[in-house]
Every structure is written in structure tokens, then in C-alpha cells.
Design a protein around this motif. Sequence first.
Motif, PDB file in Angstrom:
ATOM      1  N   PRO A 105      17.548 -14.567   4.337  1.00 41.13           N
ATOM      2  CA  PRO A 105      16.346 -15.160   3.750  1.00 41.13           C
ATOM      3  C   PRO A 105      15.338 -15.529   4.842  1.00 41.13           C
ATOM      4  O   PRO A 105      15.710 -16.134   5.842  1.00 41.13           O
ATOM      5  N   HIS A 106      14.117 -15.098   4.685  1.00 42.61           N
ATOM      6  CA  HIS A 106      13.069 -15.417   5.662  1.00 42.61           C
ATOM      7  C   HIS A 106      11.709 -15.142   5.056  1.00 42.61           C
ATOM      8  O   HIS A 106      11.611 -14.468   4.043  1.00 42.61           O
ATOM      9  N   ARG A 107      10.675 -15.664   5.718  1.00 40.48           N
ATOM     10  CA  ARG A 107       9.314 -15.373   5.299  1.00 40.48           C
ATOM     11  C   ARG A 107       8.741 -14.321   6.234  1.00 40.48           C
ATOM     12  O   ARG A 107       9.202 -14.194   7.363  1.00 40.48           O
ATOM     13  N   GLY A 108       7.774 -13.577   5.741  1.00 39.72           N
ATOM     14  CA  GLY A 108       7.273 -12.452   6.528  1.00 39.72           C
ATOM     15  C   GLY A 108       6.291 -12.863   7.612  1.00 39.72           C
ATOM     16  O   GLY A 108       5.437 -13.707   7.410  1.00 39.72           O
ATOM     17  N   GLN A 109       6.453 -12.253   8.777  1.00 37.99           N
ATOM     18  CA  GLN A 109       5.489 -12.393   9.872  1.00 37.99           C
ATOM     19  C   GLN A 109       5.278 -10.998  10.439  1.00 37.99           C
ATOM     20  O   GLN A 109       6.256 -10.317  10.745  1.00 37.99           O
ATOM     21  N   PHE A 110       4.011 -10.599  10.550  1.00 34.89           N
ATOM     22  CA  PHE A 110       3.753  -9.194  10.874  1.00 34.89           C
ATOM     23  C   PHE A 110       2.674  -9.012  11.938  1.00 34.89           C
ATOM     24  O   PHE A 110       1.703  -9.767  11.980  1.00 34.89           O
ATOM     25  N   LEU A 111       2.874  -7.993  12.770  1.00 38.99           N
ATOM     26  CA  LEU A 111       1.844  -7.532  13.699  1.00 38.99           C
ATOM     27  C   LEU A 111       1.269  -6.250  13.100  1.00 38.99           C
ATOM     28  O   LEU A 111       2.019  -5.309  12.819  1.00 38.99           O
ATOM     29  N   ILE A 112      -0.039  -6.210  12.867  1.00 40.57           N
ATOM     30  CA  ILE A 112      -0.656  -5.052  12.213  1.00 40.57           C
ATOM     31  C   ILE A 112      -1.733  -4.478  13.122  1.00 40.57           C
ATOM     32  O   ILE A 112      -2.662  -5.190  13.514  1.00 40.57           O
ATOM     33  N   CYS A 113      -1.597  -3.190  13.463  1.00 40.44           N
ATOM     34  CA  CYS A 113      -2.569  -2.555  14.357  1.00 40.44           C
ATOM     35  C   CYS A 113      -3.834  -2.174  13.576  1.00 40.44           C
ATOM     36  O   CYS A 113      -3.755  -1.520  12.539  1.00 40.44           O
ATOM     37  N   VAL A 129       0.292 -28.402  -0.337  1.00 44.44           N
ATOM     38  CA  VAL A 129       1.390 -27.768  -1.064  1.00 44.44           C
ATOM     39  C   VAL A 129       1.270 -26.250  -0.891  1.00 44.44           C
ATOM     40  O   VAL A 129       0.267 -25.661  -1.285  1.00 44.44           O
ATOM     41  N   VAL A 130       2.275 -25.627  -0.296  1.00 44.50           N
ATOM     42  CA  VAL A 130       2.224 -24.189  -0.001  1.00 44.50           C
ATOM     43  C   VAL A 130       2.721 -23.380  -1.200  1.00 44.50           C
ATOM     44  O   VAL A 130       3.770 -23.677  -1.757  1.00 44.50           O
ATOM     45  N   HIS A 131       1.964 -22.373  -1.600  1.00 44.54           N
ATOM     46  CA  HIS A 131       2.399 -21.467  -2.669  1.00 44.54           C
ATOM     47  C   HIS A 131       2.891 -20.140  -2.106  1.00 44.54           C
ATOM     48  O   HIS A 131       3.721 -19.486  -2.693  1.00 44.54           O
ATOM     49  N   ARG A 132       2.353 -19.736  -0.996  1.00 50.44           N
ATOM     50  CA  ARG A 132       2.692 -18.433  -0.449  1.00 50.44           C
ATOM     51  C   ARG A 132       2.511 -18.513   1.053  1.00 50.44           C
ATOM     52  O   ARG A 132       1.535 -19.098   1.523  1.00 50.44           O
ATOM     53  N   GLN A 133       3.470 -17.995   1.794  1.00 50.96           N
ATOM     54  CA  GLN A 133       3.351 -18.078   3.251  1.00 50.96           C
ATOM     55  C   GLN A 133       3.644 -16.720   3.873  1.00 50.96           C
ATOM     56  O   GLN A 133       4.781 -16.260   3.899  1.00 50.96           O
ATOM     57  N   VAL A 134       2.600 -16.075   4.333  1.00 51.15           N
ATOM     58  CA  VAL A 134       2.745 -14.795   5.024  1.00 51.15           C
ATOM     59  C   VAL A 134       1.865 -14.864   6.259  1.00 51.15           C
ATOM     60  O   VAL A 134       0.686 -15.208   6.157  1.00 51.15           O
ATOM     61  N   VAL A 135       2.423 -14.584   7.421  1.00 56.24           N
ATOM     62  CA  VAL A 135       1.637 -14.609   8.649  1.00 56.24           C
ATOM     63  C   VAL A 135       1.355 -13.169   9.064  1.00 56.24           C
ATOM     64  O   VAL A 135       2.280 -12.382   9.242  1.00 56.24           O
ATOM     65  N   GLU A 136       0.076 -12.825   9.150  1.00 57.46           N
ATOM     66  CA  GLU A 136      -0.309 -11.464   9.536  1.00 57.46           C
ATOM     67  C   GLU A 136      -1.219 -11.555  10.762  1.00 57.46           C
ATOM     68  O   GLU A 136      -2.255 -12.197  10.706  1.00 57.46           O
ATOM     69  N   LEU A 137      -0.784 -10.931  11.850  1.00 58.00           N
ATOM     70  CA  LEU A 137      -1.608 -10.903  13.061  1.00 58.00           C
ATOM     71  C   LEU A 137      -2.210  -9.514  13.186  1.00 58.00           C
ATOM     72  O   LEU A 137      -1.474  -8.528  13.177  1.00 58.00           O
ATOM     73  N   SER A 138      -3.540  -9.428  13.282  1.00 58.14           N
ATOM     74  CA  SER A 138      -4.141  -8.110  13.459  1.00 58.14           C
ATOM     75  C   SER A 138      -4.559  -7.945  14.909  1.00 58.14           C
ATOM     76  O   SER A 138      -4.835  -8.925  15.599  1.00 58.14           O
ATOM     77  N   GLY A 139      -4.548  -6.694  15.381  1.00 53.71           N
ATOM     78  CA  GLY A 139      -4.884  -6.423  16.774  1.00 53.71           C
ATOM     79  C   GLY A 139      -4.584  -4.978  17.092  1.00 53.71           C
ATOM     80  O   GLY A 139      -4.757  -4.114  16.228  1.00 53.71           O
ATOM     81  N   LEU A 140      -4.127  -4.706  18.307  1.00 49.97           N
ATOM     82  CA  LEU A 140      -3.817  -3.334  18.709  1.00 49.97           C
ATOM     83  C   LEU A 140      -2.355  -3.255  19.137  1.00 49.97           C
ATOM     84  O   LEU A 140      -1.891  -4.092  19.912  1.00 49.97           O
ATOM     85  N   CYS A 141      -1.650  -2.223  18.645  1.00 48.57           N
ATOM     86  CA  CYS A 141      -0.276  -1.986  19.091  1.00 48.57           C
ATOM     87  C   CYS A 141      -0.322  -1.488  20.540  1.00 48.57           C
ATOM     88  O   CYS A 141      -1.400  -1.138  21.044  1.00 48.57           O
ATOM     89  N   ALA A 142       0.828  -1.415  21.209  1.00 50.74           N
ATOM     90  CA  ALA A 142       0.844  -1.071  22.635  1.00 50.74           C
ATOM     91  C   ALA A 142       0.170   0.283  22.927  1.00 50.74           C
ATOM     92  O   ALA A 142      -0.706   0.356  23.791  1.00 50.74           O
TER      93      ALA A 142
END
Length: 159
Positions: A97-105, A133-146
Motif C-alpha cells: 500500500p502506498h500513494r503515488g509519486q512520479f517523475l514525468i519528463c 482534509v485531504v481527499h486525494r494525494q498524488v505527487v507529480e514532478l515535471s521536468g526532464l529525464c536523464a
Amino acid sequence: MAVSHADHQATRLARAEAHAALHGLALTPLRRQVYAAILASERAVGAYELLDALEPQRGRVPPTTVYRTLDFLLANGFVHRIESKNAFVACCEIGVPHRGQFLICDRCSTTVEIPGDELADQLSHTAPAQGFVVHRQVVELSGLCAPCAHAARLDTALP
Ligand SMILES: [Zn+2]
Ligand SMILES: [Zn+2]
């Protein structure tokens, strides 16, 4: 020794099947195909892209059927939704069980899940402390992949 992308996918598909069997989740042929199509992509995949991917195997599948299948895969932790793209990626640790955290190019759309709940825990403790009060927790980091960051450096180095 390097593991090929195909071997890696086969391993992940086998792990997903084992998880489904263990928890009595019916991984029907359609659910398996949709999951495999998401798994095969390095990018987050939208519902309409999935419809196109399924067409050679199944003909035209009604969009509502694909949405229902995606709901099943989401609810049971097989995939995550990337909110900023309204698209889906395969989870890297099914059954944990976990919440999503993402690196997006921004350039090639490669999406990588960052495992580990430390950041998510910190956020979910901070918000209630603010009376939020949190209803939805998704962390999305945008940037450039290597590779894209490397290519961008080369671009700017050109005369
Ligand atoms: Zn995940
Ligand atoms: Zn990239």
C-alpha cells in the motif's frame, strides 16, 4: 547482467498475476491485456490509446468497458492515474500500500514512479496540522529525464 525490457515486463506481469491469484482478484483476459498494454509503455497511457492498442487483438472495445477495466486496475493497485495527463502507469510495487509519486519528463513523457512513502507520510501529516482534509494525494514532478536533460544540454551548447 542487464535485464531486457521484455524480460522485465514478463516478470512484472507474472508478479501481477501472482498478486491477483493470492487475493482472489479475477484478472480476466481483458484486464490482463489492458494491464500488459500499460506495462509495455514507458509513458503514461490514456484510455483512447488503450482502445487503439486493444483493437488488433479484440476489435473495437466500448470505451465504458475500458474505463471499467481501468477502475478495477486502479482500485486494486495495479496501476496509478497520472492526474496531469489523465493517463495511467503500471505500479512498481503491487501489493504494497502506498500513494503515488512520479517523475514525468516534459519532453518524451517517460514516467517513473518513485517508491517509498516517507514524502507521502510527511505530506499527509502536514495537511491535517494545517486543518486541511485531504481527499486525494498524488505527487507529480515535471521536468526532464536523464537522456532528455543530456540532449537539452547538447542543444544549448550548439552555436
Ligand atoms: Zn505504485
Ligand atoms: Zn525524457
